[in-house]
Structures are given as structure tokens and as C-alpha cells.
Design a protein around this motif. Structure first.
Motif, PDB file in Angstrom:
ATOM      1  N   ALA A  20      56.640 -70.028 -32.141  1.00  0.00           N
ATOM      2  CA  ALA A  20      57.784 -68.972 -32.823  1.00  0.00           C
ATOM      3  C   ALA A  20      57.918 -69.500 -34.008  1.00  0.00           C
ATOM      4  O   ALA A  20      57.736 -67.938 -34.849  1.00  0.00           O
ATOM      5  CB  ALA A  20      58.633 -68.510 -31.373  1.00  0.00           C
ATOM      6  N   LEU A  25      56.544 -62.360 -35.389  1.00  0.00           N
ATOM      7  CA  LEU A  25      56.338 -61.221 -34.778  1.00  0.00           C
ATOM      8  C   LEU A  25      55.172 -60.298 -34.582  1.00  0.00           C
ATOM      9  O   LEU A  25      54.235 -60.473 -33.700  1.00  0.00           O
ATOM     10  CB  LEU A  25      57.623 -60.624 -34.204  1.00  0.00           C
ATOM     11  CG  LEU A  25      57.110 -59.510 -33.001  1.00  0.00           C
ATOM     12  CD1 LEU A  25      56.988 -60.153 -31.527  1.00  0.00           C
ATOM     13  CD2 LEU A  25      58.342 -58.559 -32.988  1.00  0.00           C
ATOM     14  N   LEU A  28      51.440 -62.281 -34.052  1.00  0.00           N
ATOM     15  CA  LEU A  28      51.706 -62.918 -32.735  1.00  0.00           C
ATOM     16  C   LEU A  28      51.428 -62.030 -31.736  1.00  0.00           C
ATOM     17  O   LEU A  28      50.634 -61.964 -30.938  1.00  0.00           O
ATOM     18  CB  LEU A  28      53.533 -63.504 -32.372  1.00  0.00           C
ATOM     19  CG  LEU A  28      53.604 -65.004 -32.589  1.00  0.00           C
ATOM     20  CD1 LEU A  28      54.966 -65.441 -31.907  1.00  0.00           C
ATOM     21  CD2 LEU A  28      52.150 -65.777 -32.432  1.00  0.00           C
ATOM     22  N   ARG A  79      59.146 -62.624 -30.013  1.00  0.00           N
ATOM     23  CA  ARG A  79      58.792 -63.541 -29.715  1.00  0.00           C
ATOM     24  C   ARG A  79      58.450 -64.371 -28.587  1.00  0.00           C
ATOM     25  O   ARG A  79      57.849 -64.731 -27.991  1.00  0.00           O
ATOM     26  CB  ARG A  79      58.853 -64.528 -31.439  1.00  0.00           C
ATOM     27  CG  ARG A  79      58.528 -64.128 -32.315  1.00  0.00           C
ATOM     28  CD  ARG A  79      58.709 -65.236 -34.022  1.00  0.00           C
ATOM     29  NE  ARG A  79      60.137 -64.764 -33.918  1.00  0.00           N
ATOM     30  CZ  ARG A  79      60.359 -66.067 -34.548  1.00  0.00           C
ATOM     31  NH1 ARG A  79      60.166 -66.402 -35.176  1.00  0.00           N
ATOM     32  NH2 ARG A  79      62.126 -65.578 -34.864  1.00  0.00           N
TER      33      ARG A  79
END
Length: 299
Positions: A20, A25, A28, A79
């Protein structure tokens, strides 16, 4: 194993946190929507502790149709929820194109049921979709400021049907298992028609049934009486689940109903600045792909 709870090993939590911290975010979510990159992310977590956690999660899921995972990383964004969901090795259901995780903060000033302080309903998510997602993940970002509020419950379909049969609730069972009904989602402007449940799967939400009734749909028995009977039976067969910061609930969206109780707020400066429960929610399209030893894999 005595219940649906398990602890995320510290080494796994640290690995999630490390990934993370190296990724935004947005990056990901983009990688999670690509099958190859999603699996590469999951493989990056591979360790003996990770595999042992997945094996335990598999057993809990198979026995309870839901799992409470404690000691997840507590990050100030979505995340951790996204990375934890990688353990289920399933495609994510996106919204607004490429977003995966939704953030909800409870508020005394909204009428949106998902963020209001009043208690919700036992339901399944996105129940008017042609193919509803199979798994819902709820990750606690900030718990309710008052202990005992904002609790979750899970009522497994098999337990709910057994309780209704024990009560002799024939009209309610007919509504769930035999009647063809209409359900309407006023927000998404979607609708669905069919039999809501079988012995092994259900799609259900009182608000979509009420919306259909407002548009002229008819039911064989008074709708509110049957919804009340379902709610009471679901309370009987479920237990309160309190999520602390970082804790997560993973629940089947086809073999169980889930529910959120009344919430509270703690004002820092009236009326707009307050502390309240905050959660992350995401959905997975498929059942978990567990090892071959798990009988759920072939169902």
C-alpha cells in the motif's frame, strides 16, 4: 474453529502495508482490474504465513458463508480493503468505470440509507442486477464513536429458512421461495423480476420490493407483514459483529443476508464537524477460488 473470526498474521499485515505504501489507490485499482496484474499483486504477498491465512479463511468461509478478519492494516484510505480482497482471487465489480472501493461516512444530515444513522435492513447488495456480485467486503476505516452501535449481522440463508419453517411462516416462505416478484432500484433505475430465493441462493432487499409496490406491483400477502417476519427471523439466527479500526467482514452475497444497526455521531463542532463510522465497501464477481481441497471451489 469455534466461530467465523480469524486474525491476519502480523507478517501478512506488514506485507499488505508495504504494498500500500508503494502504490497509490488509483494504481492499485487499475492493476486489480487487470487479471494478470491482479494475480501478480497477490503473488507478491506469497509466504508461508499468507498461505496459512488463506487456508484458514477457506475453512471459515466454507463453514459460515462469511468471515471476520481482525488486525488488518488501518490506513486512511481504501488501499487496505482492496489488498485484502486479493486473497479471494476473484474479479472485482467496478463502478464509475475504473473505481473499485466505495467510501461511506455515516451522517445525521443524509437520507441515503447506506450513510444514515438509522438502522438498515437485512439484504443482499445490488439485488436488481442481472448477475449480482457473489461477495461483499466491508472494511472498517473508523468505528462508531459509541460502543455497541454500528454493529453488523449476518443471517445465513439456510439458517433463515430453517427458522421460518420452525415458526410455520408459510406465507413468508412462499414469498421467498415460490412467488414471482418485482424489485426496483430507484437510484440505479434498474429492475428485476423472478423468484427471490432457492435453498442455496437469494437476492433480497426490502427497499427494492417497496419501490416495486409503489409502482403498482402486487404481492400475494401483505408485504410489510412478510418483511417484518423475515427481519425478526434474521435477528434470531444472527449475532452482532463489531468491527474495530482495520477489521473487515467478508460475506457471501448469495447465501446470506447482511445488516447494519443504528449508528451515532460525536460532534466536534455543530452542525457539520463530527466523528462518525466510516467504512470501505467493495464487491467481487465470483466465489473465492480456494485450493482443490475446499469443496466450495466446484460449486
Amino acid at each position: 474453529m469455534t466461530g467465523p473470526e480469524l486474525m491476519l498474521p502480523p507478517s501478512v499485515s506488514e506485507a499488505l502495508l508495504g504494498i500500500a505504501e508503494r502504490n497509490t489507490l488509483e494504481s492499485l485499482e487499475a492493476r486489480a482490474l487487470d487479471t494478470t496484474q491482479r494475480r501478480a499483486l497477490a503473488e507478491g504477498l506469497s509466504s508461508f504465513q499468507w498461505r496459512a491465512f488463506l487456508d484458514e479463511l477457506s475453512r471459515v468461509w466454507s463453514a459460515f458463508d462469511h468471515a471476520v478478519v481482525r488486525s488488518c492494516p488501518a490506513l486512511n484510505d481504501e488501499r487496505a480493503a482492496l489488498l485484502l480482497a486479493l486473497s479471494l482471487d476473484s474479479e472485482f465489480k467496478p463502478y464509475r468505470g475504473c473505481k473499485i472501493v466505495k467510501h461511506f461516512k455515516m451522517s445525521p444530515w443524509t437520507t441515503e440509507l447506506s450513510q444514515s444513522l438509522r438502522d438498515g435492513h437485512f439484504h443482499t447488495d445490488l439485488n436488481t442486477a442481472q448477475e449480482p456480485p457473489r461477495v461483499t467486503l466491508i472494511h472498517c476505516r473508523v468505528p462508531d464513536p459509541t460502543q455497541g452501535y454500528g454493529v453488523l449481522r449476518v443471517a445465513r440463508l439456510c439458517d433463515l429458512l430453517a427458522e421460518l419453517r420452525q415458526q410455520g411462516a408459510e406465507e413468508t416462505l412462499r414469498l421467498l421461495l415460490s412467488d414471482t416478484v418485482d424489485m426496483v432500484d430507484d437510484r440505479a433505475q434498474g429492475s428485476w423480476s423472478g423468484v427471490m430465493a432457492s435453498e442455496s441462493a437469494i437476492r433480497f432487499h426490502p427497499e427494492t420490493l417497496r419501490a416495486a409496490q409503489r409502482r403498482g406491483a402486487r404481492f400475494s400477502e401483505p408485504l410489510e407483514e412478510q418483511l417484518n417476519a423475515i427481519h425478526k427471523a434474521a435477528l434470531i439466527v444472527s449475532q452482532p459483529i463489531e468491527l474495530g479500526m482495520g477489521d473487515a467482514l467478508l460475506v457471501s452475497n448469495t447465501r446470506a443476508l447482511h445488516y447494519r444497526g443504528e449508528c451515532t455521531v460525536q460532534y466536534l463542532e455543530f452542525p457539520r464537524h463530527f466523528q462518525a463510522r466510516q467504512i470501505h465497501v467493495l464487491h467481487l464477481l465470483h466465489e473465492p477460488l480456494w485450493p482443490e481441497s475446499n469443496p466450495r471451489q466446484s460449486t
